[in-house]
Scaffold this active site. Structure first.
Site, short mmCIF file in Angstrom:
data_model
loop_
_atom_site.label_atom_id
_atom_site.label_comp_id
_atom_site.label_asym_id
_atom_site.label_seq_id
_atom_site.Cartn_x
_atom_site.Cartn_y
_atom_site.Cartn_z
N LYS A 10 1.61 1.76 12.97
CA LYS A 10 0.15 1.71 12.84
C LYS A 10 -0.36 0.46 13.54
CE LYS A 10 -3.14 1.65 8.93
NZ LYS A 10 -3.18 1.64 7.43
N SER A 85 -6.12 4.82 5.62
CA SER A 85 -6.34 4.40 7.00
C SER A 85 -5.16 4.68 7.93
CB SER A 85 -6.66 2.90 7.05
OG SER A 85 -5.59 2.12 6.56
N SER A 109 -4.04 3.76 1.53
CA SER A 109 -3.97 4.13 2.95
C SER A 109 -2.68 4.77 3.41
CB SER A 109 -4.26 2.91 3.82
OG SER A 109 -5.60 2.52 3.69
#
Length: 403
Positions: A10, A85, A109
């Site tokens: 990420k 996220s 997330s």
């Protein structure tokens, strides 16, 4: 354990040789010289890193739509969100590009995009894995690292492999959890949020179906009252807003002189205003949040685990809470939509999202099991048992739907 298996990071994690853009136009574009402790831990398990995945700006909301990279589409239905996220990682795993991808979790997330994309997402107990760089500067640490996967085996194997790189002495050695547990569990279930909002009937149906399956397997499940006070959700939002408020003032020192907070999107800017406008209340809020974290395990009472939704409804349509939407509308939707996951970030305790069903329109719906601090083993053992019993379908149909 994962020698040669491809994965992605990420794009809020520092990996040597890559920029870290945080999903934001405000960030400098230079490459990072040194990998974070967690990146080194993940790569030490054998994974081969292919690149970075999308996230909303600074990972601050629950859909992966940003002005920097646009909308990340859900492989189950391209008009819907992957959640956030860690939504870029979720999309790649759900689409079968890689079997697992990095995520981190400051308010849900890992668990939220896992729910939206039909995956397994464990937020491990704080300390089992290396944390996120910068989290140690916060008065309350929130962020847990991990993977989004398609199998309980891969999630459990990663925890065991990561433990050989770094073991927290606060916990007994977990080792490789490879089978369901023999213990029959006491599970408390609720579906209404701390804000008093009822979850969508599709979500309630999946949670209740999961409860029945657990009962059929010999576990004792009963309805309990939501133990989280409404004030806690309000306090978390203000604390969450203090993070982008701090970034406005400290971003250049943290990220370099090219950092430009004038490029923040409407969600980040709006949260920063909440943080600024409530700065005088922050000491009292921190006191209450820390008190909750210290008392979290007592909320379980006679239960081993809590069973809840991950989200109050199925994955939202893209654009529902995008940066193009008025901030006040975004806040109202986010608070009611993401009402079950932040409490484990405050406490540091483990929780897992499992793909236990679908909405009437075929979108994935995950359920969350939460455990007291340090009891990751019980979550993994139950996850194995449900995986064996349900043989869940966590792969989108061929020919992705666009309607």
């Amino acid at each position: 354990a994962f020698c040669g298996v491809p994965t992605f990071f990420k794009d809020n994690e520092n990996v040597a040789g890559f920029p870290t853009r945080q999903g934001s136009l405000s960030m400098p574009s230079g490459v990072i010289a040194h990998s974070s402790d967690f990146a080194q831990q993940l790569l030490a398990t054998g994974f081969t890193h292919l690149g970075k995945t999308t996230l909303p700006e600074f990972g601050l909301t629950c859909t992966t739509e940003s002005e920097a990279t646009g909308a990340t589409r859900n492989p189950w239905n391209l008009e819907h969100s992957t959640g956030g996220s860690s939504g870029g990682s979720a999309a790649l795993v759900a689409a079968g590009v890689v079997p697992a991808s990095h995520g981190n979790d400051g308010g849900g997330s890992i668990r939220i995009p896992s729910s939206c994309c039909g995956l397994i997402g464990l937020k491990a107990s704080r300390g089992r894995l290396y944390g996120s760089e910068g989290d140690e500067k916060l008065p309350i640490k929130l962020i847990g690292q991990g993977l989004l996967t398609r199998s309980v085996r891969d999630t459990a194997t990663f925890l065991a492999a990561g433990e050989t790189f770094k073991q927290d002495p606060a916990f007994p050695e977990l080792g490789l959890v490879s089978d369901p547990g023999a213990k029959r569990l006491r599970i408390g279930m609720f579906t209404d949020s701390a804000t008093g909002n009822a979850s969508h009937p599709d979500v309630v149906a999946v949670v209740e179906k999961t409860a029945r399956l657990c009962s059929d397997l010999g576990h004792h499940v009963e309805t309990m009252k939501n133990p989280y006070p409404r004030r806690l959700a309000d306090d978390f939002l203000i604390y969450w807003g203090a993070i982008p408020f701090a970034l406005k003032w400290l971003g250049k020192r943290e990220f370099g002189l090219d950092f430009d907070s004038s490029q923040f999107d409407s969600w980040t800017d709006g949260l920063a205003r909440i943080g600024r406008n409530n700065l005088h209340r922050l000491p009292f809020i921190l006191y209450r949040l820390k008190k909750f974290a210290a008392q979290y395990d007592t909320l379980f009472g006679d239960y081993d685990l809590m069973l809840t939704p991950v989200l109050s409804q199925a994955p939202l349509k893209l654009g529902t809470i995008s940066p193009d939407v008025a901030f006040e509308t975004q806040v109202e939707t986010v608070v009611s939509y993401c009402a079950f996951t932040a409490f484990q970030n405050l406490s540091g305790s483990p929780a897992i999202s499992l793909p236990m069903g679908h909405s009437a329109s075929g979108l994935p719906i995950g359920v969350q099991f939460a455990a007291p601090m340090g009891d990751d083993r019980t979550l993994l053992e139950l996850a194995y048992e449900l995986e064996h019993a349900k043989a869940w379908d966590n792969a989108p149909a061929q020919g992705y739907s666009q309607s």
